[in-house]
Scaffold this active site. Structure first.
Site, PDB file in Angstrom:
ATOM      1  N   SER A 132       0.875  -1.174   0.000  1.00 48.02           N
ATOM      2  CA  SER A 132       0.000   0.000   0.000  1.00 48.02           C
ATOM      3  C   SER A 132       0.906   1.216   0.000  1.00 48.02           C
ATOM      4  O   SER A 132       2.072   1.136   0.416  1.00 48.02           O
ATOM      5  CB  SER A 132      -0.884   0.000   1.241  1.00 48.02           C
ATOM      6  N   TYR A 145      -1.877  -0.838  11.268  1.00 50.47           N
ATOM      7  CA  TYR A 145      -1.970  -1.151   9.838  1.00 50.47           C
ATOM      8  C   TYR A 145      -0.710  -0.702   9.109  1.00 50.47           C
ATOM      9  O   TYR A 145      -0.093  -1.463   8.355  1.00 50.47           O
ATOM     10  CB  TYR A 145      -3.201  -0.493   9.229  1.00 50.47           C
TER      11      TYR A 145
END
Length: 272
Positions: A132, A145
């Site tokens: 990501s 995360y």
């Protein structure tokens, strides 16, 4: 050339769309996820859905062995399974933090370790890790995360060097904003972590921004757009080490590269 491709997190979003594109190209695609009921359409298209929980070592071993028995090889592994656990560091339990790492990093490592001996034996293969832009930046209340994605970036770099002598490529895909249920699910869970918390007001503001972004922002990239980049990273003859793709991915990474930490803190705090 027809390849045997294994992809995790294939029951929805960009993972599912990548499976469809790869099937359409003529590859033998094994779509792995916990929810078999969400992959029946992939079977009708010619894919091979199989149930997998990447946190269970025996399940991983059995699935990989079954695929190799059927196909004799695995050419490409796409590690797409994952989720976003959001909440203030003070509010998120260590148990939940461990689960975030178990799914986003250790589960990914588990299936990679299971596949690597097969690729080494064949002296070829490709591991595509879906990271990501969150592996390069940070956002409010996303500590655990982001920690998993930052870890995945470094882990993948080390793996790339280790496996190069065996003819195995390691590629990272870094999506930006993608229109999937991921954002709203993360936002709702974020709100739950902050009930009666010192961070509740700020958390609710951030969560509301995320929900609006993932339900009303037409600028977010479609899962198909990101899936196309995943397919490219998986099948192109000479892949790059990284592919940034999706809404705002390249501009945000450019900004992060050139501004100071304090300046980036100020910029990112304006969004939620």
């Amino acid at each position: 050339m027809k390849k045997v491709i294994v992809i995790t997190g294939a029951s929805s979003g960009m993972g599912k769309e990548a499976v469809k594109l790869l099937i359409n190209q003529g590859h033998s695609v094994y779509a792995l996820a916990r929810r078999m009921d969400e992959m029946q359409d992939l079977q009708q298209l010619g894919g091979h859905p199989m149930q997998l929980d990447i946190t269970h070592e025996e399940n991983v071993r059995q699935v990989v062995e079954t695929i190799v028995q059927r196909e004799g090889k695995i050419d490409v592994l796409i590690n797409n399974a994952g989720y976003g656990s959001y909440g203030a560091v003070e509010d998120v339990s260590i148990e939940e933090a461990k689960r975030q790492f178990e799914v986003n990093l250790f589960g990914l490592a588990r299936i990679t370790q299971a596949v690597l001996p097969i690729m080494r034996k064949n002296k070829s293969g490709r591991i595509v890790n879906i990271s990501s832009i969150g592996g390069k930046i940070y956002t409010p209340f996303g500590a655990w995360y982001h920690a998993t994605k930052h870890a995945l970036e470094g882990w993948s770099d080390c793996l790339r060097i280790e496996t190069k002598p065996f003819g195995i490529d390691v590629v990272i895909v870094e999506p930006g904003g993608v229109l999937t249920p991921w954002g709203t699910i993360a936002a709702e869970n974020l709100k739950k972590t902050a009930e009666n918390s010192a961070y509740q007001t700020r958390v609710n503001k951030t969560a509301d921004y995320m929900i609006k972004m993932y339900t009303e922002d037409n600028n977010l990239s479609s899962p198909v757009t990101v899936a196309a980049k995943i397919v490219k990273a998986s099948t192109v003859r000479k892949p790059r080490t990284r592919y940034a793709t999706g809404y705002m991915a390249k501009p945000i990474l450019f900004i992060r590269r050139w501004v100071s930490d304090r300046m980036f803190d100020w910029i990112i705090s304006r969004f939620g």
